[in-house]
Design a protein around this motif. Structure first.
Motif, mmCIF file in Angstrom:
data_model
loop_
_atom_site.group_PDB
_atom_site.id
_atom_site.type_symbol
_atom_site.label_atom_id
_atom_site.label_comp_id
_atom_site.label_asym_id
_atom_site.label_seq_id
_atom_site.Cartn_x
_atom_site.Cartn_y
_atom_site.Cartn_z
ATOM 1 N N ALA A 1 0.827 -1.204 0.000
ATOM 2 C CA ALA A 1 0.000 0.000 0.000
ATOM 3 C C ALA A 1 0.860 1.252 0.000
ATOM 4 O O ALA A 1 1.973 1.256 0.530
ATOM 5 N N ILE A 2 0.301 2.308 -0.611
ATOM 6 C CA ILE A 2 0.884 3.649 -0.564
ATOM 7 C C ILE A 2 -0.209 4.541 0.000
ATOM 8 O O ILE A 2 -1.266 4.681 -0.611
ATOM 9 N N VAL A 3 0.016 5.107 1.186
ATOM 10 C CA VAL A 3 -1.035 5.845 1.883
ATOM 11 C C VAL A 3 -0.551 7.211 2.364
ATOM 12 O O VAL A 3 0.652 7.452 2.484
ATOM 13 N N SER A 4 -1.509 8.066 2.646
ATOM 14 C CA SER A 4 -1.229 9.380 3.223
ATOM 15 C C SER A 4 -0.992 9.207 4.724
ATOM 16 O O SER A 4 -1.662 8.399 5.371
ATOM 17 N N PRO A 5 -0.085 9.971 5.316
ATOM 18 C CA PRO A 5 0.258 9.774 6.730
ATOM 19 C C PRO A 5 -0.659 10.479 7.728
ATOM 20 O O PRO A 5 -0.392 10.457 8.919
ATOM 21 N N ASP A 6 -1.761 11.058 7.272
ATOM 22 C CA ASP A 6 -2.554 11.939 8.123
ATOM 23 C C ASP A 6 -3.568 11.257 9.035
ATOM 24 O O ASP A 6 -3.909 11.790 10.081
ATOM 25 N N SER A 7 -4.072 10.084 8.691
ATOM 26 C CA SER A 7 -5.141 9.474 9.477
ATOM 27 C C SER A 7 -4.609 8.807 10.744
ATOM 28 O O SER A 7 -3.453 8.391 10.818
ATOM 29 N N ALA A 8 -5.476 8.683 11.718
ATOM 30 C CA ALA A 8 -5.098 8.079 12.996
ATOM 31 C C ALA A 8 -4.662 6.616 12.857
ATOM 32 O O ALA A 8 -3.671 6.218 13.482
ATOM 33 N N ARG B 1 -0.984 5.141 13.959
ATOM 34 C CA ARG B 1 -0.860 3.999 14.852
ATOM 35 C C ARG B 1 0.019 2.915 14.210
ATOM 36 O O ARG B 1 0.881 2.325 14.878
ATOM 37 N N LEU B 2 -0.190 2.671 12.922
ATOM 38 C CA LEU B 2 0.624 1.704 12.186
ATOM 39 C C LEU B 2 2.105 2.105 12.223
ATOM 40 O O LEU B 2 2.988 1.268 12.432
ATOM 41 N N LYS B 3 2.362 3.393 12.043
ATOM 42 C CA LYS B 3 3.733 3.910 12.087
ATOM 43 C C LYS B 3 4.351 3.693 13.467
ATOM 44 O O LYS B 3 5.497 3.248 13.583
ATOM 45 N N ASP B 4 3.590 3.978 14.524
ATOM 46 C CA ASP B 4 4.094 3.796 15.892
ATOM 47 C C ASP B 4 4.377 2.328 16.193
ATOM 48 O O ASP B 4 5.381 1.995 16.824
ATOM 49 N N SER C 1 4.041 10.633 2.336
ATOM 50 C CA SER C 1 3.331 9.372 2.131
ATOM 51 C C SER C 1 4.051 8.265 2.877
ATOM 52 O O SER C 1 5.193 8.423 3.306
ATOM 53 N N ILE C 2 3.332 7.161 3.035
ATOM 54 C CA ILE C 2 3.874 6.003 3.729
ATOM 55 C C ILE C 2 3.678 4.790 2.831
ATOM 56 O O ILE C 2 2.596 4.584 2.283
ATOM 57 N N ASP D 1 5.821 -6.268 6.362
ATOM 58 C CA ASP D 1 5.343 -5.397 7.451
ATOM 59 C C ASP D 1 6.278 -4.237 7.754
ATOM 60 O O ASP D 1 6.175 -3.629 8.815
ATOM 61 N N HIS D 2 7.179 -3.909 6.847
ATOM 62 C CA HIS D 2 7.993 -2.713 7.009
ATOM 63 C C HIS D 2 7.161 -1.503 6.590
ATOM 64 O O HIS D 2 6.354 -1.581 5.656
ATOM 65 N N VAL D 3 7.360 -0.409 7.291
ATOM 66 C CA VAL D 3 6.670 0.850 7.007
ATOM 67 C C VAL D 3 7.745 1.857 6.632
ATOM 68 O O VAL D 3 8.678 2.099 7.404
ATOM 69 N N ILE D 4 7.619 2.439 5.437
ATOM 70 C CA ILE D 4 8.638 3.346 4.915
ATOM 71 C C ILE D 4 8.066 4.749 4.817
ATOM 72 O O ILE D 4 7.033 4.959 4.159
ATOM 73 N N LEU D 5 8.709 5.696 5.476
ATOM 74 C CA LEU D 5 8.305 7.107 5.412
ATOM 75 C C LEU D 5 8.944 7.727 4.178
ATOM 76 O O LEU D 5 10.154 7.633 3.988
ATOM 77 N N VAL D 6 8.108 8.371 3.348
ATOM 78 C CA VAL D 6 8.557 8.859 2.047
ATOM 79 C C VAL D 6 8.256 10.352 1.914
ATOM 80 O O VAL D 6 7.168 10.794 2.290
ATOM 81 N N PRO D 7 9.179 11.142 1.336
ATOM 82 C CA PRO D 7 8.957 12.583 1.190
ATOM 83 C C PRO D 7 8.207 12.976 -0.082
ATOM 84 O O PRO D 7 8.153 14.145 -0.427
#
Length: 85
Positions: free
Chosen positions: A22-29, A33-36, A55-56, A62-68
């Motif tokens: 998935a490619i998602v926006s980082p704004d939702s709760a 939570r997934l990021k934490d 974006s994330i 199950d790796h979560v990548i923070l993207v600019p």
């Protein structure tokens, strides 16, 4: 031998296209939570190089990548790779 298909996620960083779930926006709760949870499990990768997370990317491992880069831009790059076939 099969060629590995990589997607540029910004600043010289690449992700294997076949591992992206998935490619998602980082704004939702739920995404926050997934990021934490990923950070607590040592599965958070910060590829922003000090920039704002726009974006994330979630992978099948199950790796979560923070993207600019904006999610729309990444999705476009994902589609461009599909159309090259």
């Amino acid at each position: 031998m099969e060629e590995t298909k990589l997607i540029n996620i910004g600043f010289g960083n690449f992700v294997n296209k076949e591992r992206i779930v998935a490619i998602v926006s980082p704004d939702s709760a739920p995404i926050k939570r997934l990021k934490d949870e990923a950070k607590a499990a040592n599965k958070l990768v910060d590829a922003t190089c000090g920039r704002k997370t726009r974006s994330i990317v979630v992978t099948d491992s199950d790796h979560v990548i923070l993207v600019p880069v904006q999610p729309e831009t990444l999705a476009g790059r994902f589609e461009d790779k599909e159309n090259e076939k």
